[in-house]
Design an enzyme around this catalytic site. Structure first.
Site, PDB file in Angstrom:
ATOM      1  N   HIS A  14       0.923  -1.192   0.003  1.00  0.00           N
ATOM      2  CA  HIS A  14      -0.187   0.040   0.071  1.00  0.00           C
ATOM      3  C   HIS A  14       0.863   1.125   0.008  1.00  0.00           C
ATOM      4  O   HIS A  14       2.133   1.154   0.501  1.00  0.00           O
ATOM      5  CB  HIS A  14      -0.935  -0.127   1.140  1.00  0.00           C
ATOM      6  N   CYS A  29      -2.359  -0.308   7.751  1.00  0.00           N
ATOM      7  CA  CYS A  29      -1.606   1.007   7.448  1.00  0.00           C
ATOM      8  C   CYS A  29      -1.665   1.593   8.675  1.00  0.00           C
ATOM      9  O   CYS A  29      -0.673   2.146   9.076  1.00  0.00           O
ATOM     10  CB  CYS A  29      -2.220   1.666   6.054  1.00  0.00           C
ATOM     11  N   GLU A  38       1.020   3.697   1.868  1.00  0.00           N
ATOM     12  CA  GLU A  38       1.425   4.275   3.294  1.00  0.00           C
ATOM     13  C   GLU A  38       2.690   3.436   3.672  1.00  0.00           C
ATOM     14  O   GLU A  38       3.543   3.846   4.066  1.00  0.00           O
ATOM     15  CB  GLU A  38       0.308   4.033   4.354  1.00  0.00           C
ATOM     16  N   CYS A  83      -6.161   1.966   6.106  1.00  0.00           N
ATOM     17  CA  CYS A  83      -6.660   0.754   6.329  1.00  0.00           C
ATOM     18  C   CYS A  83      -6.266   0.461   7.778  1.00  0.00           C
ATOM     19  O   CYS A  83      -5.141   0.966   8.196  1.00  0.00           O
ATOM     20  CB  CYS A  83      -6.497  -0.321   5.172  1.00  0.00           C
TER      21      CYS A  83
END
Length: 154
Positions: A58, A91, A60, A88
């Site tokens: 992801h 993250c 992040e 999420c």
């Protein structure tokens, strides 16, 4: 990366540029930027789950990895994360573990959000770090890119 900016919208614009890069690679268009407390951009990244065949890739997570490597420390004290979509669970967990001080996001994520939409890790008294969180920065622009992407997939 020598960008020195002090404006939330400018940092989110950099994150949106990363989201557009993800879109060009047919990835879910989410971008992230990590900034130190002087306003210097320490890292930038975008979703690369498909390209890297890695469910943890992801925006992040990749930005956190790059920032940690840049300063040779897993603790990103006094740093801020700008991300186009609410982080999420994975993250937000990484944000807490890396001790990022502030999280700024654009669009809420009603299906996965862990910074207020579904869960609110930043206010959980059981966790040892509570980053400051603020959503809605360039919300329309951040929402539009993600909505357009999923609309094009249907």
């Amino acid at each position: 990366m020598n960008h020195i900016i002090m404006n939330h919208e400018d940092f989110m614009t950099l994150a949106l540029e990363e989201a557009h890069r993800a879109r060009e690679e047919d990835e879910v268009p989410i971008g992230a930027v990590i900034v130190d407390n002087s306003g210097k951009v320490v890292s930038k990244a975008h979703n690369s789950v498909i390209c890297l065949a890695d469910s943890t890739a992801h925006a992040e997570i990749l930005a956190i990895r790059e920032a940690s490597a840049h300063i040779s420390n897993y603790r990103l004290l006094n740093m801020s994360l700008y991300v186009t979509v609410e982080p999420c669970v994975m993250c937000m967990g990484a944000v807490i573990h890396s001790r990022i001080a502030k999280v700024f996001f654009g669009a809420n994520d009603p299906k996965w959000g862990a910074a207020g939409s579904i869960y609110n890790f930043s206010s959980d008294g059981m966790l040892n770090h509570k980053p400051e969180v603020r959503g809605g920065i360039l919300k329309q622009e951040c929402s539009r890119i993600i909505q357009d992407f999923f609309r094009s997939k249907r």
